[in-house]
Scaffold this motif. Structure first.
Motif, short mmCIF file in Angstrom:
data_model
loop_
_atom_site.label_atom_id
_atom_site.label_comp_id
_atom_site.label_asym_id
_atom_site.label_seq_id
_atom_site.Cartn_x
_atom_site.Cartn_y
_atom_site.Cartn_z
N UNK A 203 0.58 -1.13 0.08
CA UNK A 203 -0.03 -0.03 -0.07
C UNK A 203 0.89 1.32 -0.12
N UNK A 204 0.44 2.30 -0.70
CA UNK A 204 0.96 3.58 -0.53
C UNK A 204 0.85 4.31 0.73
N UNK A 205 1.92 4.93 1.24
CA UNK A 205 1.90 5.22 2.53
C UNK A 205 0.74 6.39 2.86
N UNK A 206 -0.03 6.05 3.99
CA UNK A 206 -1.16 7.15 4.05
C UNK A 206 -0.55 8.36 4.74
N UNK A 207 -1.39 9.47 4.85
CA UNK A 207 -1.02 10.69 5.34
C UNK A 207 -0.64 10.66 6.60
N UNK A 208 -1.19 9.91 7.57
CA UNK A 208 -0.55 9.91 9.00
C UNK A 208 0.73 9.48 8.86
N UNK A 209 0.99 8.50 8.24
CA UNK A 209 2.45 7.88 8.25
C UNK A 209 3.49 8.78 7.72
N UNK A 210 3.01 9.50 6.70
CA UNK A 210 3.97 10.69 6.11
C UNK A 210 4.16 11.61 7.19
N UNK A 211 3.06 12.14 7.70
CA UNK A 211 3.08 13.08 8.71
C UNK A 211 3.96 12.91 9.90
N UNK A 212 4.10 11.67 10.36
CA UNK A 212 4.83 11.20 11.47
C UNK A 212 6.02 11.29 11.17
N UNK A 213 6.53 10.82 10.09
CA UNK A 213 8.05 10.91 9.61
C UNK A 213 8.40 12.40 9.62
N UNK A 214 7.63 13.03 8.81
CA UNK A 214 7.91 14.60 8.66
C UNK A 214 8.10 15.32 10.13
N UNK A 215 7.32 15.06 11.08
CA UNK A 215 7.25 15.50 12.25
C UNK A 215 8.69 15.00 13.08
N UNK A 216 9.05 13.78 12.75
CA UNK A 216 10.38 13.62 13.38
C UNK A 216 11.51 14.22 12.83
#
Length: 291
Positions: free
Chosen positions: A266-279
């Motif tokens: 599956x393509x990453x969902x918005x929450x997964x990407x947001x978590x990496x971005x915040x990190x």
């Protein structure tokens, strides 16, 4: 989830003729491969085996012929000749160009470079497989004042990478699987050399912009991202591009007759990407989504 590696495809270094390169595409009006409006030259051949590669036509350094079923007239007998095919069903992927030919072709877009602050990006495949040609080509472009960039995984001797990188206004440098053993097993990459090379480029004053593909099962987990950030922080680099996985390359695998092993990912969902971005932002990085 850990997934298997892509099929290993032999890719020869093909820079024995520094005045001739093998490319497979020239993409104009790109907004995702450096600043401004860019013309991207895609070099053919790559030593790596990333299962998620969106450009499988770049893997082999050989010129390939493919058939598009939707166009095929099923001529009898079929000669499988791209030059003679009446419907264009048979298509040749890859061509050889000289320095002069490529210069003329990309400089047709000079007006867009100057009006937008854009320029030329060399991508692939892996441009380091044809580093002597690429270095000479960028030297020519810089004489015109064209902004230059390369996209690379940085996995080559520094003697090949540094002269090319020094002709660049920016080096878009991919960091993928940080664990050395997994990087070797999955993508056929010498990760310690990659990291040493990035350090060397920074020490030489090269403008390096790291990019991390966010691939479920491979790079998209906090441990890998944390290793990326911990490596980059001492370098002083504060830009980071995140490239989410997508399925856009799947039709190309079918066209080439190669298996697409990522079909169930599956393509990453918005929450997964947001978590990496915040990190990354908490670590002090200016994050750009996309390239």
């Amino acid at each position: 989830m850990t997934l298997s590696a892509a099929p290993r495809i032999s890719c020869e270094v093909i820079d024995t003729r520094p005045d001739v390169a093998r490319i497979f595409n020239i993409q104009r009006y790109s907004l995702n491969d450096g600043r401004g409006i860019r013309t991207v030259v895609f070099f053919k051949g790559c030593p790596h085996t990333c299962p998620w590669c969106a450009n499988p036509e770049s893997m082999s350094s050989k010129i390939e012929t493919v058939r598009r079923e939707s166009k095929c007239l099923h001529c009898t007998p079929c000669l499988r000749d791209a030059d003679e095919c009446p419907s264009g069903a048979f298509e040749r992927i890859g061509r050889d160009v000289t320095l002069n030919e490529l210069e003329r072709e990309v400089m047709k877009d000079d007006v867009f470079f100057r009006s937008s602050g854009g320029g030329v990006t060399l991508s692939g495949g892996e441009v380091l497989m044809q580093a002597p040609f690429a270095t000479r080509f960028l030297q020519r472009l810089r004489r015109y004042g064209v902004h230059t960039a390369i996209e690379t995984a940085g996995d080559a001797p520094l003697s090949r990478l540094l002269p090319l990188a020094q002709q660049c206004d920016e080096v878009l440098f991919d960091l993928k699987i940080m664990a050395p053993e997994q990087a070797r097993a999955v993508v056929n990459m010498n990760q310690p050399r990659v990291l040493d090379n990035l350090r060397s480029l920074v020490a030489e004053g090269v403008n390096v912009i790291p990019r991390v593909p966010l691939i479920p099962g491979y790079t998209l987990h906090p441990a890998n991202i944390t290793r990326v950030l911990e490596f980059l922080i001492p370098s002083g680099i504060r830009q980071l591009h995140l490239l989410p996985f997508h399925q856009y390359g799947e039709p190309k695998y079918r066209l080439l007759g190669h298996p697409w092993t990522m079909s169930q990912v599956a393509t990453p969902d918005a929450d997964e990407i947001a978590a990496i971005r915040v990190l990354a932002e908490r670590a002090g990085f200016q994050v750009t989504l996309g390239g």
